[in-house]
Write an enzyme that holds these catalytic residues in place. Sequence first.
Site: not given
Length: 213
Positions: A13, A86, A125, A159, A170
């Site tokens: 996203k 969400r 990431r 992160r 998650r």
Amino acid sequence: MDIILLGPPGAGKGTQAKRLEQTRGMVQLSTGDMLRAARKAGTPVGLQVRAVMDRGELVSDAIVSALIGEHLDDASGGAIFDGYPRTRHQAEALEVLLGERGRNLSHVIELVVDEDALVERICGRFTCANCGAPYHDTAKTPKVEGVCDDCGGTEFKRRPDDNEETVRKRMEEYRAKTAPILPFYEEQGLVRQVDGMGSVEEVAAAIDAVLDA
Ligand code: AP5
């Protein structure tokens, strides 16, 4: 044009929202980025959400909808909602926020992905510490090692919630609370599915095809 990019953690996203900002002049509204900025600044909201985010759970609907309300007018030329809504409650709140401004959604793009591959994606990431450009250890490295393609920055960060245990939590939250909002948008004829497992460029081309149809 106001659009939602919907998909589980790591679906791409943020990567696609940043590209749409560059190619279409739209504005990414990422509640995850807003919450991380609040944490970094040490605001009352930031302090309140820290532990919840680190556990991989959703923060309260009231907090994220208020953040979107504060930033929606920054995107008067077209918003890309990334990571919001969400929950069903957030979807309804967004309708009100847009309606108050005479705006409405044109597309909800669901990035369809294989969850097992996402764990690898997320754990690899990293982003530019200066401009936030997204990278990956194998799928998208900077053209010159150690130098951001977009701003020339040389510092990168990862992160704290990008570890396997939190990522699984998650994903559980996504399945339980976010995927169930799809029928709300399907009833309005807004949902378009895009295969999120291709390369970044292939996914981008598929999104463009939807937006230009
Ligand atoms: P948030 O920041 O929104 O995280 P998320 O939804 O878990 O999504 P991610 O940012 O992890 O993934 P992404 O889909 O953007 O993927 P990306 O493009 O980076 O939320 C974090 C937390 O904040 C939540 O857990 C919650 O606590 C809280 N929160 C936020 N919003 C909330 C809300 N509305 N309500 C309640 N709580 C909320 O890509 C991932 C990696 O893959 C990158 O390295 C990228 O380079 C790479 N990649 C991307 N596309 C491809 C591709 N096609 N092929 C190969 N690699 C790719």
